[in-house]
Scaffold this active site. Structure first.
Site, PDB file in Angstrom:
ATOM      1  N   ARG A   1      19.919  -1.569  -9.237  1.00  0.00           N
ATOM      2  CA  ARG A   1      19.616  -2.966  -9.570  1.00  0.00           C
ATOM      3  C   ARG A   1      20.132  -3.182 -10.991  1.00  0.00           C
ATOM      4  O   ARG A   1      19.702  -2.510 -11.930  1.00  0.00           O
ATOM      5  CB  ARG A   1      18.112  -3.227  -9.492  1.00  0.00           C
ATOM      6  CG  ARG A   1      17.724  -4.596  -9.985  1.00  0.00           C
ATOM      7  CD  ARG A   1      16.282  -4.951  -9.680  1.00  0.00           C
ATOM      8  NE  ARG A   1      16.131  -5.383  -8.298  1.00  0.00           N
ATOM      9  CZ  ARG A   1      15.078  -6.073  -7.833  1.00  0.00           C
ATOM     10  NH1 ARG A   1      14.091  -6.394  -8.643  1.00  0.00           N
ATOM     11  NH2 ARG A   1      15.007  -6.437  -6.573  1.00  0.00           N
TER      12      ARG A   1
ATOM     13  N   HIS B   1      22.213 -10.457  -3.656  1.00  0.00           N
ATOM     14  CA  HIS B   1      20.889  -9.851  -3.435  1.00  0.00           C
ATOM     15  C   HIS B   1      20.760  -9.515  -1.942  1.00  0.00           C
ATOM     16  O   HIS B   1      19.883 -10.012  -1.238  1.00  0.00           O
ATOM     17  CB  HIS B   1      19.813 -10.857  -3.871  1.00  0.00           C
ATOM     18  CG  HIS B   1      18.483 -10.238  -4.144  1.00  0.00           C
ATOM     19  ND1 HIS B   1      18.270  -8.883  -4.125  1.00  0.00           N
ATOM     20  CD2 HIS B   1      17.274 -10.790  -4.450  1.00  0.00           C
ATOM     21  CE1 HIS B   1      17.008  -8.633  -4.400  1.00  0.00           C
ATOM     22  NE2 HIS B   1      16.386  -9.772  -4.593  1.00  0.00           N
TER      23      HIS B   1
ATOM     24  N   GLN C   1      17.438  -8.167  -0.062  1.00  0.00           N
ATOM     25  CA  GLN C   1      16.410  -9.201   0.096  1.00  0.00           C
ATOM     26  C   GLN C   1      16.704 -10.060   1.319  1.00  0.00           C
ATOM     27  O   GLN C   1      15.824 -10.345   2.140  1.00  0.00           O
ATOM     28  CB  GLN C   1      16.371 -10.082  -1.166  1.00  0.00           C
ATOM     29  CG  GLN C   1      15.446 -11.280  -1.051  1.00  0.00           C
ATOM     30  CD  GLN C   1      13.982 -10.900  -1.109  1.00  0.00           C
ATOM     31  OE1 GLN C   1      13.580 -10.116  -1.957  1.00  0.00           O
ATOM     32  NE2 GLN C   1      13.169 -11.444  -0.215  1.00  0.00           N
TER      33      GLN C   1
ATOM     34  N   ASP D   1      13.617 -19.777  -4.303  1.00  0.00           N
ATOM     35  CA  ASP D   1      13.597 -18.614  -5.196  1.00  0.00           C
ATOM     36  C   ASP D   1      13.325 -19.121  -6.607  1.00  0.00           C
ATOM     37  O   ASP D   1      13.532 -20.308  -6.902  1.00  0.00           O
ATOM     38  CB  ASP D   1      14.965 -17.895  -5.117  1.00  0.00           C
ATOM     39  CG  ASP D   1      14.983 -16.563  -5.863  1.00  0.00           C
ATOM     40  OD1 ASP D   1      13.907 -16.091  -6.273  1.00  0.00           O
ATOM     41  OD2 ASP D   1      16.085 -16.002  -6.017  1.00  0.00           O
TER      42      ASP D   1
ATOM     43  N   CYS E   1      11.476 -15.889  -2.070  1.00  0.00           N
ATOM     44  CA  CYS E   1      11.975 -14.564  -2.459  1.00  0.00           C
ATOM     45  C   CYS E   1      10.973 -13.821  -3.342  1.00  0.00           C
ATOM     46  O   CYS E   1      10.907 -12.596  -3.319  1.00  0.00           O
ATOM     47  CB  CYS E   1      13.307 -14.775  -3.177  1.00  0.00           C
ATOM     48  SG  CYS E   1      14.014 -13.357  -3.957  1.00  0.00           S
TER      49      CYS E   1
ATOM     50  N   ARG F   1      10.411  -6.125   3.027  1.00  0.00           N
ATOM     51  CA  ARG F   1      11.344  -5.427   2.132  1.00  0.00           C
ATOM     52  C   ARG F   1      11.204  -3.919   2.345  1.00  0.00           C
ATOM     53  O   ARG F   1      12.205  -3.208   2.368  1.00  0.00           O
ATOM     54  CB  ARG F   1      11.028  -5.777   0.677  1.00  0.00           C
ATOM     55  CG  ARG F   1      11.405  -7.179   0.296  1.00  0.00           C
ATOM     56  CD  ARG F   1      12.889  -7.299   0.009  1.00  0.00           C
ATOM     57  NE  ARG F   1      13.184  -7.090  -1.387  1.00  0.00           N
ATOM     58  CZ  ARG F   1      14.265  -6.524  -1.855  1.00  0.00           C
ATOM     59  NH1 ARG F   1      15.171  -6.046  -1.026  1.00  0.00           N
ATOM     60  NH2 ARG F   1      14.478  -6.397  -3.138  1.00  0.00           N
TER      61      ARG F   1
END
Ligand code: NVA
Length: 249
Positions: free
Chosen positions: A41, A68, A71, A157, A197, A225
């Site tokens: 990340r 992303h 996700q 988000d 998100c 996730r």
């Protein structure tokens, strides 16, 4: 990884030589000889791509400024779990249509044949090159109400993505009207999913009542996730050569 029986090490830049100015390609070549894969990340997409190129081990993008993907795989799994195949559905993304999350939604729309509507102010809409790369049905619309009408999914988000903290005041002002609230939900399909998100900022990209009314979906999405990352690890495990250690070593 632990639930699948693997081992993990967590490395911050300052735990390794990256923090002392080592090039990513050198760190990648060292770590690639020590681990079976990497989950990164970071900020620049190029850094992950360079790590993948030089490490020689499967490298999973756990978020960059550009994308992303893990996700969005979990989000799509959540839609499928609750409403069946995403093919042919309408997903309305509310907020920064040029964000990492929105971009990964765009790539997914091209691959999985659903309609993605990006409800964003004009300067927060994706550049033409990304639309072209995504292919598929991606509709940019500054008219939030129109974008929400008849949608199967309303998605949002945080307005200030990681690393953009210095832009907070401007982004809050620009994106202010682009939020999910009770009135907007009424425009979508009666059984529309409201998704986030996370982390959520109540009163910004979503109102508190709408978030709480849809908490089951949003926190299932969050739990997924865990499950979907395991699926990703299993998928890449087939690319990993067997351990080289001899028994007893
Ligand atoms: N777009 C968000 C996702 C957070 C997990 C960000 O980059 O901060």
């Amino acid at each position: 990884m632990r639930e699948l029986g693997g081992e993990t090490i967590f490395l911050n830049p300052n735990d390794i030589q990256l923090g002392r100015g080592e090039l990513i390609k050198d760190t990648a070549r060292v770590l690639g000889r020590m681990v079976h894969g990497a989950i990164i990340r970071t900020f620049a997409q190029r850094d992950i791509e360079e790590f993948a190129e030089f490490s020689g081990v499967p490298t999973i993008n756990a978020l960059t400024d550009d994308e992303h993907p893990c996700q969005i795989l979990a989000d799509i799994f959540t839609v499928q779990e609750k409403r069946g195949s995403i093919e042919g559905k309408v997903v309305t993304f509310v907020g920064d249509g040029a964000s990492n999350t929105a971009r990964s939604w765009m790539f997914a729309a091209g691959k999985l044949n659903f309609e993605l509507r990006l409800a964003s102010p004009p300067k927060y809409q994706p550049k033409a090159k990304w639309l072209k790369r995504a292919g598929g049905k991606v509709i940019c619309n500054a008219d939030l109400q129109e974008a929400a009408r008849g949608a199967d999914v309303l998605y949002t988000d945080i307005w200030v993505s990681m690393g953009m903290e210095g832009e907070e005041a401007r982004r809050n002002a620009d994106l202010g009207p682009y939020w999910i609230n009770e009135a907007l939900v009424k425009l979508a399909k009666p059984d529309a999913l409201v998704m986030h998100c996370l982390p959520a900022h109540r009163g910004q990209e979503i109102d508190a009542t709408t978030l709480e009314a849809n908490a089951d979906t949003i926190f299932d999405q969050s739990e997924n996730r865990l499950h979907v990352q395991k699926a990703i690890l299993l998928a890449v495990a087939s690319c990993v050569p067997p351990m080289q250690l001899q028994p007893g070593v």
